[in-house]
Design a protein around this motif. Sequence first.
Motif, PDB file in Angstrom:
ATOM      1  N   PHE A   1      -9.440  -8.618 -12.850  1.00  0.00           N
ATOM      2  CA  PHE A   1      -9.272  -7.675 -12.084  1.00  0.00           C
ATOM      3  C   PHE A   1     -10.082  -7.023 -11.114  1.00  0.00           C
ATOM      4  O   PHE A   1     -11.071  -7.751 -11.409  1.00  0.00           O
ATOM      5  CB  PHE A   1      -9.757  -6.320 -13.499  1.00  0.00           C
ATOM      6  CG  PHE A   1      -9.238  -4.820 -12.889  1.00  0.00           C
ATOM      7  CD1 PHE A   1      -7.800  -4.606 -13.303  1.00  0.00           C
ATOM      8  CD2 PHE A   1     -10.179  -3.789 -12.437  1.00  0.00           C
ATOM      9  CE1 PHE A   1      -6.991  -2.764 -12.942  1.00  0.00           C
ATOM     10  CE2 PHE A   1      -8.797  -2.469 -12.111  1.00  0.00           C
ATOM     11  CZ  PHE A   1      -7.512  -2.284 -12.043  1.00  0.00           C
ATOM     12  N   PRO A   2      -9.312  -6.257 -10.161  1.00  0.00           N
ATOM     13  CA  PRO A   2     -10.271  -6.454  -8.641  1.00  0.00           C
ATOM     14  C   PRO A   2     -11.675  -5.811  -9.311  1.00  0.00           C
ATOM     15  O   PRO A   2     -11.777  -4.974  -9.255  1.00  0.00           O
ATOM     16  CB  PRO A   2      -9.385  -5.391  -7.984  1.00  0.00           C
ATOM     17  CG  PRO A   2      -8.026  -5.135  -8.444  1.00  0.00           C
ATOM     18  CD  PRO A   2      -8.372  -5.852 -10.210  1.00  0.00           C
ATOM     19  N   GLN A   3     -12.135  -5.990  -8.300  1.00  0.00           N
ATOM     20  CA  GLN A   3     -14.407  -5.735  -7.803  1.00  0.00           C
ATOM     21  C   GLN A   3     -14.226  -4.589  -7.297  1.00  0.00           C
ATOM     22  O   GLN A   3     -14.150  -3.177  -7.075  1.00  0.00           O
ATOM     23  CB  GLN A   3     -14.880  -6.654  -7.495  1.00  0.00           C
ATOM     24  CG  GLN A   3     -14.727  -7.824  -8.488  1.00  0.00           C
ATOM     25  CD  GLN A   3     -15.342  -7.203  -9.942  1.00  0.00           C
ATOM     26  OE1 GLN A   3     -15.991  -6.842 -10.170  1.00  0.00           O
ATOM     27  NE2 GLN A   3     -14.818  -7.285 -11.185  1.00  0.00           N
ATOM     28  N   ALA A   4     -12.149  -4.179  -6.134  1.00  0.00           N
ATOM     29  CA  ALA A   4     -12.183  -3.285  -5.215  1.00  0.00           C
ATOM     30  C   ALA A   4     -11.003  -2.221  -5.131  1.00  0.00           C
ATOM     31  O   ALA A   4     -10.678  -3.253  -5.630  1.00  0.00           O
ATOM     32  CB  ALA A   4     -12.976  -3.440  -3.812  1.00  0.00           C
ATOM     33  N   PHE A   5     -10.905  -1.050  -4.663  1.00  0.00           N
ATOM     34  CA  PHE A   5      -9.974  -1.037  -4.039  1.00  0.00           C
ATOM     35  C   PHE A   5      -9.662  -0.750  -3.145  1.00  0.00           C
ATOM     36  O   PHE A   5     -10.638  -0.215  -2.562  1.00  0.00           O
ATOM     37  CB  PHE A   5      -9.239   0.254  -5.122  1.00  0.00           C
ATOM     38  CG  PHE A   5      -9.267   0.246  -6.918  1.00  0.00           C
ATOM     39  CD1 PHE A   5      -8.571  -0.282  -7.307  1.00  0.00           C
ATOM     40  CD2 PHE A   5     -10.917  -0.101  -7.229  1.00  0.00           C
ATOM     41  CE1 PHE A   5      -8.307  -0.800  -8.947  1.00  0.00           C
ATOM     42  CE2 PHE A   5     -10.906  -0.071  -8.594  1.00  0.00           C
ATOM     43  CZ  PHE A   5      -9.789  -0.198  -9.267  1.00  0.00           C
TER      44      PHE A   5
END
Length: 155
Positions: free
Chosen positions: A55-59
């Motif tokens: 899952f991405p660490q940032a958006f």
Amino acid sequence: TAQFDLGLFKEDSWAKGAKSDERKDMIFKFGENGNLRPITSQSNDGPIRRIADNFPQAFHFVLVSDVLIYISWGGYMPLMLQKCALCRRNENVIREQRNFIENLRSITYNEIIVSDHQMNPQVVDMMGIFVEEGIAQWMADYSVWIIPGIASQLD
């Protein structure tokens, strides 16, 4: 302990590796001192299950809409913060709000978009501090505050 779940929706491609019965949205648990920690589900009597490793660490963008009015800050209940201007200026309240925003900024590449929350006094005062400090910008035409993310600066 102040706790609040902030939902950040993800695309299906981000869910690869997550079990099919897990929710399709990323949830961050807001805890003491404005800290955020990612979770996928929580029950009052069970452990927190973590989201998939990929899952991405940032958006790129984070939307905060009509949720800030439900958070206790600095030990004050939301209703008290709505009615008591002096409480909203308490240093513990401001410190927790600042930590919360800085944590959101750290997982946001581009912008955090904060709705006007029906011009709730608690949110207007909170965001007013960030406008005065040059962290946030009020966009009157859209009734939102814009806060730049800093995730790319942390990579």
